[in-house]
Scaffold this motif. Sequence first.
Motif, mmCIF file in Angstrom:
data_model
loop_
_atom_site.group_PDB
_atom_site.id
_atom_site.type_symbol
_atom_site.label_atom_id
_atom_site.label_comp_id
_atom_site.label_asym_id
_atom_site.label_seq_id
_atom_site.Cartn_x
_atom_site.Cartn_y
_atom_site.Cartn_z
ATOM 1 N N GLU A 239 12.639 4.986 5.693
ATOM 2 C CA GLU A 239 11.490 6.035 4.844
ATOM 3 C C GLU A 239 10.044 6.575 5.046
ATOM 4 N N TRP A 240 9.272 7.347 4.795
ATOM 5 C CA TRP A 240 7.819 7.821 4.936
ATOM 6 C C TRP A 240 7.151 6.592 3.666
ATOM 7 N N GLU A 241 6.171 5.978 4.075
ATOM 8 C CA GLU A 241 5.468 4.849 2.908
ATOM 9 C C GLU A 241 4.860 5.506 1.990
ATOM 10 N N GLY A 242 5.586 6.370 1.001
ATOM 11 C CA GLY A 242 4.143 7.449 0.873
ATOM 12 C C GLY A 242 5.464 7.531 -0.742
ATOM 13 N N VAL A 243 4.583 8.352 -2.364
ATOM 14 C CA VAL A 243 6.162 8.365 -3.034
ATOM 15 C C VAL A 243 6.184 10.070 -2.687
ATOM 16 N N HIS A 244 7.762 10.220 -2.704
ATOM 17 C CA HIS A 244 8.705 11.283 -2.565
ATOM 18 C C HIS A 244 8.606 11.688 -4.361
ATOM 19 N N GLN A 245 8.728 13.158 -4.017
ATOM 20 C CA GLN A 245 8.530 13.851 -5.334
ATOM 21 C C GLN A 245 10.047 14.836 -4.831
ATOM 22 N N VAL A 246 10.774 14.862 -5.895
ATOM 23 C CA VAL A 246 11.709 16.404 -5.224
ATOM 24 C C VAL A 246 11.111 17.165 -6.168
ATOM 25 N N ALA B 167 13.414 14.319 -8.936
ATOM 26 C CA ALA B 167 13.572 12.925 -8.761
ATOM 27 C C ALA B 167 12.119 12.828 -8.069
ATOM 28 N N THR B 168 11.988 11.469 -7.923
ATOM 29 C CA THR B 168 11.248 10.680 -7.506
ATOM 30 C C THR B 168 11.129 9.474 -6.405
ATOM 31 N N PRO C 230 0.965 -1.228 0.422
ATOM 32 C CA PRO C 230 0.070 -0.217 0.053
ATOM 33 C C PRO C 230 1.092 1.152 -0.108
ATOM 34 N N CYS C 231 0.535 2.470 -0.294
ATOM 35 C CA CYS C 231 1.065 3.568 -0.965
ATOM 36 C C CYS C 231 0.388 4.893 0.455
ATOM 37 N N ARG C 232 0.466 4.942 0.428
ATOM 38 C CA ARG C 232 0.395 6.159 2.426
ATOM 39 C C ARG C 232 0.154 7.575 1.498
ATOM 40 N N GLY C 233 0.752 7.582 0.036
ATOM 41 C CA GLY C 233 0.383 9.218 -0.049
ATOM 42 C C GLY C 233 1.325 10.096 -0.830
ATOM 43 N N LEU C 234 1.654 10.980 -1.067
ATOM 44 C CA LEU C 234 2.251 11.470 -1.662
ATOM 45 C C LEU C 234 3.215 12.637 -1.428
ATOM 46 N N ARG C 235 4.583 13.004 -1.198
ATOM 47 C CA ARG C 235 5.408 13.922 -0.056
ATOM 48 C C ARG C 235 5.956 14.875 -1.440
ATOM 49 N N LEU C 236 5.731 16.319 -1.865
ATOM 50 C CA LEU C 236 6.348 17.146 -1.596
ATOM 51 C C LEU C 236 7.420 17.467 -1.476
ATOM 52 N N LEU C 237 9.194 17.788 -1.887
ATOM 53 C CA LEU C 237 10.339 17.960 -1.274
ATOM 54 C C LEU C 237 10.616 18.855 -2.016
ATOM 55 N N GLU D 50 13.280 7.732 -9.535
ATOM 56 C CA GLU D 50 13.335 7.669 -10.810
ATOM 57 C C GLU D 50 14.516 9.430 -11.082
ATOM 58 N N PHE D 51 15.371 9.420 -11.608
ATOM 59 C CA PHE D 51 15.749 11.118 -11.543
ATOM 60 C C PHE D 51 16.201 11.717 -13.365
ATOM 61 N N ARG D 52 15.897 12.891 -12.711
ATOM 62 C CA ARG D 52 15.954 13.930 -14.456
ATOM 63 C C ARG D 52 17.432 13.344 -14.938
ATOM 64 N N LEU D 53 17.576 12.887 -16.520
ATOM 65 C CA LEU D 53 18.335 12.805 -16.621
ATOM 66 C C LEU D 53 19.295 14.436 -17.281
#
Length: 506
Positions: free
Chosen positions: A198-205, A212-213, A69-76, A225-228
């Motif tokens: 780490e927090w059990e959700g998606v991390h969007q940098v 990055a994700t 299960p994914c607990r949500g989204l965190r913007l970093l 995932e990292f932008r090249l």
Amino acid sequence: MKVPVVIVGAGPTGLTAAALLGRYGTECLVLDRWSTVFPQPRAVHLDDEVYRTLGRIGLSSSFAAVSWPCRGLRLLDPELGTLAEFRRAAGDGRHGYPEASMFDQPDLEHLLRTALTGPVTLRGESEVVGVTQTAYGVRVEVRHTVTGEREVIEADRLLGCDGANSLTRRSVGATMEDLRFDQRWLVVDIATTADLAEWEGVHQVCDPHRAATYMRIGKTRYRWEFRLLPGEDGETFRDMDRLRPLIAPWTKSVPDGELEVLRVAEYTFRAQVADRWRDRRVFLLGDAAHLTPPFVGQGMGAGIRDAANLTWKLAGVHAGTLPEQVLDTYQTERKPHARSMIRLAVLIGRAMTAGGRPGELLRRVLAPRLARVPGFAGRVLDSESPPLHRSALVARPRLGPSLAGRLCPNAVLADGRRLDDVTAGRFAVVTRELPSGPRRAAVEGRGAVIVPAEPGGELHRWLRAGHARAAVVRPDGTVLAAGRSLARLHATLPRFDLGINDREHR
């Protein structure tokens, strides 16, 4: 001998389409160039609407065993400080399943193969090299990938589930409309028994320099995932010495020896949608019809939604219980939702990367404030299909709100079962008033099932909120029509008395 349906491609979309068709007894042949499941992980997320489709083919319990299960989204921010956090509620959503689940795509494809029941044949090592339509059907040219031998298969209809470089799409002359997003990213999959804590959700940098994700996709599986940057490619980071600085903010002091690199690959994220999804007897599904950046996790899910929308219509037409014209509703109904999800993904992608230093400052100011706006978190995390437009299978009024075109919740019924367990791939009449004996017989005579909406229950509240006493629900869970007159609704109910192969996997 002609095969009723040939499916090109045994990825999640093609396998789901075959499993759904098989439950209706529709003979189909799935052709794939690989001999077995492609081993590399690709898609990693699905929502509860897509999970609901897995439940319809009997995979809910087995998928639960291999998903996370994914607990949500965190913007970093670029320093990995939290700008905003959007948490999902614990437990199941309105469709009876977790609202977001992470998984390994090969695991899902293995499960989908177990769901192929009825007159369904899967042939690997079979590369489709030509598709030609005739006055009587579709000629499919196939090359055996081991022996090189060729054969021609005649099909009544063909479903092109053959991915972004679809031969099927080229064969019908469909073109991809570019929605103006093109970025190169590095995708990294790692297995480790170490606890990254780490927090059990998606991390969007959100970083204009290196967006990055990060996400956990299983008990021991993680993805980044990292932008090249200009001058970089996937080969640049195959050496752990080069990769370590990218993942170190999350892996911290975990030794390299405890990190198994499963894949390091370069992908170009694109946003495109085909100008047409059908040409006579040929249909496009999944990446053959649309490409979306991964930022809202809807790429694979959109393909499974395509399969859920089309297959019951195709089965009904093949069995002679639905008119040919209903197949025209496939693109009408699916394309607007696919386009809206692509546009949302593009918006998120640009919000993560755009604006340089001014954009970064703006994100630092706005993101925390937006997270505190009542209801905003729900909108960020919501992947619910928007209401379908009017079609031959959606009787929406021209004015005013209606339940028609929306998904009926997979509610728990009075006997403890959920709606989908009772409807089992049939039409349903969900009603607050019990019909008379003749009316019930007429509904059941058309192959549908009556589902009482018990007072105080979820379906009763849903109907009342929609100002309706009853609703006609399609096999894919979408409301065909809703209103206060059961007699008028009965007139919208088509005959759909297909035998359902309901082998139990739950």
